[in-house]
Scaffold this active site. Structure first.
Site, PDB file in Angstrom:
ATOM      1  N   GLY A  13      -8.746 -11.763  -0.031  1.00  0.00           N
ATOM      2  CA  GLY A  13      -8.239 -10.771  -0.983  1.00  0.00           C
ATOM      3  C   GLY A  13      -7.247  -9.812  -0.354  1.00  0.00           C
ATOM      4  O   GLY A  13      -7.181  -8.642  -0.708  1.00  0.00           O
ATOM      5  N   THR A  15      -2.939  -9.360   0.783  1.00  0.00           N
ATOM      6  CA  THR A  15      -1.702  -9.536   0.013  1.00  0.00           C
ATOM      7  C   THR A  15      -1.523 -11.003  -0.372  1.00  0.00           C
ATOM      8  O   THR A  15      -1.120 -11.328  -1.491  1.00  0.00           O
ATOM      9  CB  THR A  15      -0.493  -9.052   0.835  1.00  0.00           C
ATOM     10  OG1 THR A  15      -0.759  -7.732   1.271  1.00  0.00           O
ATOM     11  CG2 THR A  15       0.775  -9.061   0.020  1.00  0.00           C
ATOM     12  N   ALA A  16      -1.821 -11.919   0.575  1.00  0.00           N
ATOM     13  CA  ALA A  16      -1.597 -13.343   0.296  1.00  0.00           C
ATOM     14  C   ALA A  16      -2.492 -13.828  -0.843  1.00  0.00           C
ATOM     15  O   ALA A  16      -2.036 -14.513  -1.771  1.00  0.00           O
ATOM     16  CB  ALA A  16      -1.834 -14.165   1.557  1.00  0.00           C
ATOM     17  N   GLU A  55       4.302  -3.890   4.994  1.00  0.00           N
ATOM     18  CA  GLU A  55       4.663  -2.931   3.956  1.00  0.00           C
ATOM     19  C   GLU A  55       6.144  -2.948   3.615  1.00  0.00           C
ATOM     20  O   GLU A  55       6.601  -2.168   2.796  1.00  0.00           O
ATOM     21  CB  GLU A  55       4.220  -1.534   4.401  1.00  0.00           C
ATOM     22  CG  GLU A  55       2.739  -1.532   4.790  1.00  0.00           C
ATOM     23  CD  GLU A  55       2.056  -0.196   4.687  1.00  0.00           C
ATOM     24  OE1 GLU A  55       2.649   0.778   5.142  1.00  0.00           O
ATOM     25  OE2 GLU A  55       0.935  -0.139   4.130  1.00  0.00           O
ATOM     26  N   ALA A  56       6.893  -3.853   4.253  1.00  0.00           N
ATOM     27  CA  ALA A  56       8.320  -3.947   3.942  1.00  0.00           C
ATOM     28  C   ALA A  56       8.584  -5.303   3.299  1.00  0.00           C
ATOM     29  O   ALA A  56       8.032  -6.312   3.732  1.00  0.00           O
ATOM     30  CB  ALA A  56       9.153  -3.807   5.210  1.00  0.00           C
ATOM     31  N   LYS A  84      14.071  -0.054  -0.525  1.00  0.00           N
ATOM     32  CA  LYS A  84      14.537  -0.546   0.775  1.00  0.00           C
ATOM     33  C   LYS A  84      15.868  -1.258   0.556  1.00  0.00           C
ATOM     34  O   LYS A  84      15.937  -2.210  -0.226  1.00  0.00           O
ATOM     35  CB  LYS A  84      13.491  -1.506   1.362  1.00  0.00           C
ATOM     36  CG  LYS A  84      13.983  -2.223   2.614  1.00  0.00           C
ATOM     37  CD  LYS A  84      12.977  -3.223   3.163  1.00  0.00           C
ATOM     38  CE  LYS A  84      13.598  -4.043   4.271  1.00  0.00           C
ATOM     39  NZ  LYS A  84      12.725  -5.114   4.757  1.00  0.00           N
ATOM     40  N   VAL A 192     -17.759 -16.126   2.620  1.00  0.00           N
ATOM     41  CA  VAL A 192     -17.941 -17.554   2.864  1.00  0.00           C
ATOM     42  C   VAL A 192     -18.579 -17.709   4.241  1.00  0.00           C
ATOM     43  O   VAL A 192     -18.027 -17.260   5.244  1.00  0.00           O
ATOM     44  CB  VAL A 192     -16.582 -18.297   2.827  1.00  0.00           C
ATOM     45  CG1 VAL A 192     -16.765 -19.776   3.165  1.00  0.00           C
ATOM     46  CG2 VAL A 192     -15.907 -18.121   1.475  1.00  0.00           C
ATOM     47  N   THR A 353       9.430 -11.002   6.510  1.00  0.00           N
ATOM     48  CA  THR A 353       9.533 -12.248   5.757  1.00  0.00           C
ATOM     49  C   THR A 353       8.211 -12.792   5.229  1.00  0.00           C
ATOM     50  O   THR A 353       8.205 -13.701   4.397  1.00  0.00           O
ATOM     51  CB  THR A 353      10.147 -13.349   6.650  1.00  0.00           C
ATOM     52  OG1 THR A 353       9.592 -13.216   7.953  1.00  0.00           O
ATOM     53  CG2 THR A 353      11.636 -13.220   6.700  1.00  0.00           C
ATOM     54  N   ILE A 355       5.665 -11.826   3.259  1.00  0.00           N
ATOM     55  CA  ILE A 355       5.305 -11.777   1.836  1.00  0.00           C
ATOM     56  C   ILE A 355       6.266 -12.678   1.043  1.00  0.00           C
ATOM     57  O   ILE A 355       5.873 -13.369   0.106  1.00  0.00           O
ATOM     58  CB  ILE A 355       5.310 -10.325   1.317  1.00  0.00           C
ATOM     59  CG1 ILE A 355       4.273  -9.496   2.101  1.00  0.00           C
ATOM     60  CG2 ILE A 355       5.019 -10.266  -0.176  1.00  0.00           C
ATOM     61  CD1 ILE A 355       4.279  -8.001   1.792  1.00  0.00           C
TER      62      ILE A 355
HETATM   63  P1  FAD Z   1      -5.406 -10.533   5.449  1.00  0.00           P
HETATM   64  O1  FAD Z   1      -4.757  -9.294   5.010  1.00  0.00           O
HETATM   65  O2  FAD Z   1      -5.985 -10.539   6.842  1.00  0.00           O
HETATM   66  O3  FAD Z   1      -6.544 -10.869   4.419  1.00  0.00           O
HETATM   67  C1  FAD Z   1      -7.569 -11.790   4.710  1.00  0.00           C
HETATM   68  C2  FAD Z   1      -8.579 -11.770   3.591  1.00  0.00           C
HETATM   69  O4  FAD Z   1      -9.502 -12.828   3.817  1.00  0.00           O
HETATM   70  C3  FAD Z   1      -9.405 -10.494   3.488  1.00  0.00           C
HETATM   71  O5  FAD Z   1      -9.534 -10.127   2.137  1.00  0.00           O
HETATM   72  C4  FAD Z   1     -10.772 -10.889   4.026  1.00  0.00           C
HETATM   73  O6  FAD Z   1     -11.819 -10.144   3.449  1.00  0.00           O
HETATM   74  C5  FAD Z   1     -10.803 -12.344   3.592  1.00  0.00           C
HETATM   75  N1  FAD Z   1     -11.740 -13.155   4.357  1.00  0.00           N
HETATM   76  C6  FAD Z   1     -11.698 -13.473   5.669  1.00  0.00           C
HETATM   77  N2  FAD Z   1     -12.760 -14.216   6.006  1.00  0.00           N
HETATM   78  C7  FAD Z   1     -13.494 -14.363   4.880  1.00  0.00           C
HETATM   79  C8  FAD Z   1     -14.722 -15.018   4.577  1.00  0.00           C
HETATM   80  N3  FAD Z   1     -15.437 -15.625   5.507  1.00  0.00           N
HETATM   81  N4  FAD Z   1     -15.178 -14.953   3.304  1.00  0.00           N
HETATM   82  C9  FAD Z   1     -14.496 -14.321   2.339  1.00  0.00           C
HETATM   83  N5  FAD Z   1     -13.338 -13.688   2.574  1.00  0.00           N
HETATM   84  C10 FAD Z   1     -12.848 -13.714   3.828  1.00  0.00           C
HETATM   85  N6  FAD Z   1       4.787  -9.014   6.043  1.00  0.00           N
HETATM   86  C11 FAD Z   1       5.866  -8.614   5.347  1.00  0.00           C
HETATM   87  O7  FAD Z   1       6.249  -9.281   4.380  1.00  0.00           O
HETATM   88  N7  FAD Z   1       6.522  -7.475   5.688  1.00  0.00           N
HETATM   89  C12 FAD Z   1       6.181  -6.750   6.781  1.00  0.00           C
HETATM   90  O8  FAD Z   1       6.794  -5.718   7.034  1.00  0.00           O
HETATM   91  C13 FAD Z   1       5.104  -7.197   7.571  1.00  0.00           C
HETATM   92  N8  FAD Z   1       4.719  -6.513   8.673  1.00  0.00           N
HETATM   93  C14 FAD Z   1       3.668  -6.983   9.405  1.00  0.00           C
HETATM   94  C15 FAD Z   1       3.328  -6.344  10.620  1.00  0.00           C
HETATM   95  C16 FAD Z   1       2.300  -6.853  11.402  1.00  0.00           C
HETATM   96  C17 FAD Z   1       1.966  -6.191  12.709  1.00  0.00           C
HETATM   97  C18 FAD Z   1       1.566  -7.974  10.966  1.00  0.00           C
HETATM   98  C19 FAD Z   1       0.440  -8.521  11.797  1.00  0.00           C
HETATM   99  C20 FAD Z   1       1.892  -8.582   9.775  1.00  0.00           C
HETATM  100  C21 FAD Z   1       2.945  -8.120   9.009  1.00  0.00           C
HETATM  101  N9  FAD Z   1       3.314  -8.763   7.834  1.00  0.00           N
HETATM  102  C22 FAD Z   1       4.405  -8.354   7.142  1.00  0.00           C
HETATM  103  C23 FAD Z   1       2.534  -9.877   7.322  1.00  0.00           C
HETATM  104  C24 FAD Z   1       1.628  -9.380   6.210  1.00  0.00           C
HETATM  105  O9  FAD Z   1       0.813  -8.352   6.680  1.00  0.00           O
HETATM  106  C25 FAD Z   1       0.760 -10.512   5.713  1.00  0.00           C
HETATM  107  O10 FAD Z   1       1.558 -11.607   5.404  1.00  0.00           O
HETATM  108  C26 FAD Z   1       0.035 -10.126   4.473  1.00  0.00           C
HETATM  109  O11 FAD Z   1      -0.626  -8.935   4.643  1.00  0.00           O
HETATM  110  C27 FAD Z   1      -0.919 -11.185   4.062  1.00  0.00           C
HETATM  111  O12 FAD Z   1      -2.061 -11.192   4.862  1.00  0.00           O
HETATM  112  P2  FAD Z   1      -3.224 -12.160   4.415  1.00  0.00           P
HETATM  113  O13 FAD Z   1      -3.581 -11.844   3.037  1.00  0.00           O
HETATM  114  O14 FAD Z   1      -2.828 -13.547   4.755  1.00  0.00           O
HETATM  115  O15 FAD Z   1      -4.423 -11.801   5.414  1.00  0.00           O
END
Ligand code: FAD
Length: 511
Positions: A13, A15-16, A55-56, A84, A192, A353, A355
């Protein structure tokens, strides 16, 4: 027999996960009657936090919000968003006199003048003390003046020139949760604990801590760097990019606006000793971070450097360290599991990139939407396309390091000389010593086309500092009056735009 998918389960849950739910719901509701749509269900652990950064964005985001029927006003209010206009690269390169270069890579491109690239004219004739970006777009001037992305009172999403947003990542996920659940996405707050496979190796069930067994038809792994299903359960290998990119850690802090009335409308990326810092100004606060190489700095050393850069704004704060897994899974779609977001891969956030990649990944999946027995050719084509997008981003990020010219820290020397670059980029860099990037040099571009490359090469002033020496002698014959006549008109437009555009804070208040 109707073999349509009846249910898609998203795990994660962040951003992805929520962007995936939003876009799938948007596509399904446009294309099919309710009874024919797969149900969307999102499982999110209440105990595992999201990464909390990211956040960008890039100009794809306004398009997606509009298509998804989310009002820009609601979005700004709920996520403390700001406009932006591009990324300002500070101190990544030195000019021919050794002075620091700051240039903006704007959400705008050069153009054709009498059939030839504006960039060619600029390279030949220059434009006084204005750099390339300042010559082709108002973005840099607007950012310097802390002006916003559109005139007051203009309809939502209407763009006179390109913009994207800065947003609060946690609030954004919260807003999408509300929107998606209201539209019928089932939200299960549970963890999970195990993943069960059938004899063919497909994911058949997830074991949830509270609710027990959850049946799977198609699962989307959005579990972040953990890659719970794609890596851990299905064993898909991870292709590590550390030979190409040196940075493997980040640290982040949120700080107050030094002057709350002055909100810059660009993301800043400032080169530091062993990496670079980001500065993302939101309506109510500023997100900052330092992306660095653990081979060149310990966390403590990096924290000292980062806090020194923050100055008074960082006093008394302790940065949160975020280890980064840089690279991608070999294939994002394996069996009946698709990895989207950080579980599928991550290239450092220099050009914001990730998001954008999530957005494309979901739309492409919807185009390839399988039946319950998935056609291998669909999966193969999808994976090829995704991998090309990773290549696109990898090339573009490597470019910034390879063409850097700092020598004040071993990190910058290593980043330029010790890191590999992909063959595609190597071939182009050989070519661009003799002419500027042209249309067919970049074969696959969702974001970084040849004109964006022109902007970076000219922004870094590489043709004045040792790369491609003599290129000006090889340029096609160009007529000077065409360029300066065009600039005369552009200058008038620019003055009007600067006058018409409101102060960024005033615009945000108005929204
Ligand atoms: P996460 O935010 O880590 O979410 C993972 C989810 O999985 C959570 O809800 C967690 O509860 C769930 N989960 C994990 N294990 C389990 C389980 N066993 N059971 C149930 N749920 C589970 N992107 C941009 O586009 N612009 C930016 O400026 C940018 N800056 C960034 C800077 C940094 C330092 C980093 C590391 C990333 C950056 N990103 C940026 C990338 C961006 O943060 C991610 O692409 C975005 O937040 C998506 O993350 P996610 O949803 O894949 O993972």
């Amino acid at each position: 027999m109707n073999n349509r998918l009846r249910k898609i389960t998203i795990v994660g849950g962040g951003t992805a996960g929520w962007m995936t739910a939003l876009i799938l719901d948007m596509v399904f509701s446009r294309t099919s009657a309710p009874k024919d749509r797969p149900r969307i269900c999102l499982i999110e652990s209440p105990n595992i936090a999201t990464v909390g950064v990211g956040e960008a964005t890039v100009p794809r985001m306004p398009v997606t919000l509009r298509q998804a029927g989310i009002s820009e006003r609601d979005f700004f209010r709920e996520t403390n968003a700001s406009f932006k206009l591009g990324v300002k690269f500070c101190n990544w390169n030195k000019d021919a006199k050794g002075n620091r270069i700051d240039y903006v890579n704007p959400f705008a491109h050069g153009q054709l003048l009498e059939g030839l690239e504006a960039a060619e004219y600029f390279l030949r004739f220059g434009n006084g003390d204005r750099d390339f970006t300042q010559s082709i777009s108002p973005h840099d001037d607007l950012a310097r003046l802390c002006k916003g992305g559109r005139p007051l009172g203009q309809p939502e999403f209407e763009q006179r020139f390109g913009y994207a947003y800065h947003l609060d990542a946690v609030k954004f996920a919260g807003m999408l949760t509300k929107v998606c659940t209201k539209r019928g996405v089932e939200h299960i707050q549970d963890e999970v604990q195990a993943v069960e496979l059938d004899e063919q190796g497909n994911v058949s069930h997830l074991m949830l801590a509270r609710k027990g067994r959850h049946d799977i038809e198609m699962v989307i792994d959005c579990t972040g760097f953990r890659g719970l299903i794609i890596n851990k359960a299905l064993g898909e290998p991870f292709m590590d990019y550390s030979d190409y990119l040196p940075n493997d850690r980040a640290m982040a802090l949120q700080i107050e606006h030094p002057d709350p009335e002055k909100i810059e409308s660009v993301t800043r990326s400032t080169a530091l000793g062993a990496g670079w810092t980001w500065r993302v100004p939101l309506y109510n606060r500023v997100g900052t971070g330092y992306v660095y190489s653990s081979a060149h700095r310990t966390d403590d050393q990096a924290a000292d450097e980062y806090l020194e850069w923050l100055g008074d704004s960082g006093k008394g704060l302790t940065p949160r360290v975020i280890p980064m897994r840089i690279g991608r899974v070999r294939n994002a779609w394996v069996k009946n599991c698709l990895a989207i977001g950080l579980s599928g891969g991550f290239i450092e956030p220099l050009e914001s990139t990730a998001i954008h990649m999530v957005d494309h990944a979901v739309r492409w999946f919807a185009e390839h939407l399988p039946t319950r027995d998935i056609e291998p050719s669909l999966r193969a084509r999808y994976n090829r396309q995704m991998n090309k997008m990773y290549d696109e981003v990898l090339d573009f990020i490597c470019l910034h390091y390879r063409l850097g010219n700092r020598t004040d820290d071993q990190y910058w020397i290593d980043a330029r000389t010790e890191m590999k670059i992909p063959d595609r980029l190597a071939e182009n860099l050989e070519l661009w010593q003799h002419r500027l990037p042209m249309e067919h040099d970049i074969e696959f571009a969702t974001l970084f086309n040849f004109r964006v490359y022109q902007t970076v090469l000219l922004g870094k002033q590489v043709y004045d500092t040792g790369y491609g020496t003599g290129i000006r002698d090889r340029l096609r014959p160009l007529k000077k009056p065409i360029w300066f006549q065009w600039w005369k008109g552009a200058k008038v437009d620019l003055a009007q735009i600067l006058k018409a555009m409101p102060d960024h804070k005033t615009l945000l208040r108005d929204i």
